[in-house]
Design an enzyme around this catalytic site. Structure first.
Site, PDB file in Angstrom:
ATOM      1  N   MET F   1      -0.159   6.402  -3.388  1.00  0.00           N
ATOM      2  CA  MET F   1       0.381   7.328  -2.240  1.00  0.00           C
ATOM      3  C   MET F   1      -0.441   7.059  -1.349  1.00  0.00           C
ATOM      4  O   MET F   1      -0.122   7.584  -0.188  1.00  0.00           O
ATOM      5  CB  MET F   1       0.273   8.592  -2.740  1.00  0.00           C
ATOM      6  CG  MET F   1       1.281   9.543  -2.226  1.00  0.00           C
ATOM      7  SD  MET F   1       1.319  11.054  -3.333  1.00  0.00           S
ATOM      8  CE  MET F   1      -0.364  11.104  -3.723  1.00  0.00           C
ATOM      9  N   PRO F   2      -1.288   6.051  -1.110  1.00  0.00           N
ATOM     10  CA  PRO F   2      -2.229   5.981   0.068  1.00  0.00           C
ATOM     11  C   PRO F   2      -1.354   5.330   1.114  1.00  0.00           C
ATOM     12  O   PRO F   2      -0.498   4.666   0.890  1.00  0.00           O
ATOM     13  CB  PRO F   2      -3.391   4.829  -0.304  1.00  0.00           C
ATOM     14  CG  PRO F   2      -3.102   4.859  -1.892  1.00  0.00           C
ATOM     15  CD  PRO F   2      -1.605   5.071  -2.189  1.00  0.00           C
ATOM     16  N   TYR F   3      -1.671   5.530   2.356  1.00  0.00           N
ATOM     17  CA  TYR F   3      -1.080   5.055   3.637  1.00  0.00           C
ATOM     18  C   TYR F   3      -2.195   4.229   4.389  1.00  0.00           C
ATOM     19  O   TYR F   3      -3.297   4.584   4.763  1.00  0.00           O
ATOM     20  CB  TYR F   3      -0.766   6.179   4.476  1.00  0.00           C
ATOM     21  CG  TYR F   3      -0.303   5.656   5.941  1.00  0.00           C
ATOM     22  CD1 TYR F   3       0.920   5.428   6.191  1.00  0.00           C
ATOM     23  CD2 TYR F   3      -1.113   5.828   6.995  1.00  0.00           C
ATOM     24  CE1 TYR F   3       1.497   4.614   7.389  1.00  0.00           C
ATOM     25  CE2 TYR F   3      -0.996   5.379   8.088  1.00  0.00           C
ATOM     26  CZ  TYR F   3       0.478   4.869   8.402  1.00  0.00           C
ATOM     27  OH  TYR F   3       0.909   4.499   9.600  1.00  0.00           O
ATOM     28  N   VAL F  41       1.999   2.733   1.135  1.00  0.00           N
ATOM     29  CA  VAL F  41       2.377   2.467   2.480  1.00  0.00           C
ATOM     30  C   VAL F  41       1.338   1.598   3.150  1.00  0.00           C
ATOM     31  O   VAL F  41       0.447   2.271   3.341  1.00  0.00           O
ATOM     32  CB  VAL F  41       3.143   3.431   3.231  1.00  0.00           C
ATOM     33  CG1 VAL F  41       3.574   3.273   4.270  1.00  0.00           C
ATOM     34  CG2 VAL F  41       3.979   4.185   2.095  1.00  0.00           C
TER      35      VAL F  41
END
Lengths: 67, 67, 67, 67, 67, 67
Positions: F1-3, F41
């Site tokens: 879920m990192p950006y 992402v």
């Protein structure tokens, strides 16, 4: 209406210094581009030195080495 | 697949209010642009009032003056 | 006084759709947190599909594969 | 001269892991684009799980549900 | 080592004006916090007026109305 | 879920190079922190050299001087 984000390492900037940054950058945008100070937004992020890297190393490690 | 970053001053928003923001902006992107909620990411940053400037002043100073 | 940044892929969002996003997120912040619409700033970034990655691939590649 | 911002949920990443991220992304930019490590800046933001949303829900709620 | 991001509407800022912003904000960080100009990074984003909202409306719509 | 947001100067990075950055940073987050590639992402911003400053000057000016 400009939006400015300033990121610095968290190393003891005082509220007075942060107020100077806010005033200074707001004035700069008025002087250079005629931007309205009333709607100029400035957000300062202070980042832990473990979380800031330059030259492939964290600032914590660089400070410890004396860089 | 959108990414949304919401910056607000840190003044006691509750987990429930933050959940409402997350749900609301995710719904908005689905309704307006057909974006898939499953991959819509929302990040909320809460910023100290010393670190947020508008009109050339920090929010701390404005609040103290009653603005 | 909130600041909201919405990042979407550049795939033909119209000015009307972008206006809906701006109005919708401004209303949401007023309704959930009582934020003043007059000073709520929304910036939309449209990003080329070559420059957006998810799942380790660009969106261009995913679209070409039918994902 | 690149600038990289990595946002992750705040869930106990260690200084060593963060140093690995900084070194790894700096190397990647040198290897792929020939960027100079000396001026590559990496900033890691750790975000509370209440403040990170995906699928219209906060990560806190998803974790509680076992997602 | 600071990083500054300035977002303005795309309305014809010249390279000379942008150079003034870069020099001015770099000087400000040196003067207020002693930051090293050599590693101060400034990135200016120019945003289409359709993509910038304030008061729940795009700047395009506000300009057309004479606001 | 990192950006992850990667900002580079706009100087001809190819789609293949950008795909390598996306794959590389996604792998790095999986290897170091166990992050799920499916929800990682990556957004790459290419910035005109007039709009990128370092050392108090734009990259355009530095390139012209041979720095």
């Amino acid at each position: 209406m400009p939006y400015v984000n300033i990121k610095i390492t968290r190393e003891g900037a005082t509220p007075e210094q942060k107020a100077e940054l806010i005033a200074g950058v707001t004035d700069l945008l008025r002087d250079v581009l005629g931007k309205n100070p009333a709607t100029t937004v400035v957000v300062i992020d202070e980042v832990d030195t473990d979380n800031w890297g330059i030259g492939g190393e964290s600032v914590t490690v660089r400070r410890a080495r004396g860089s």
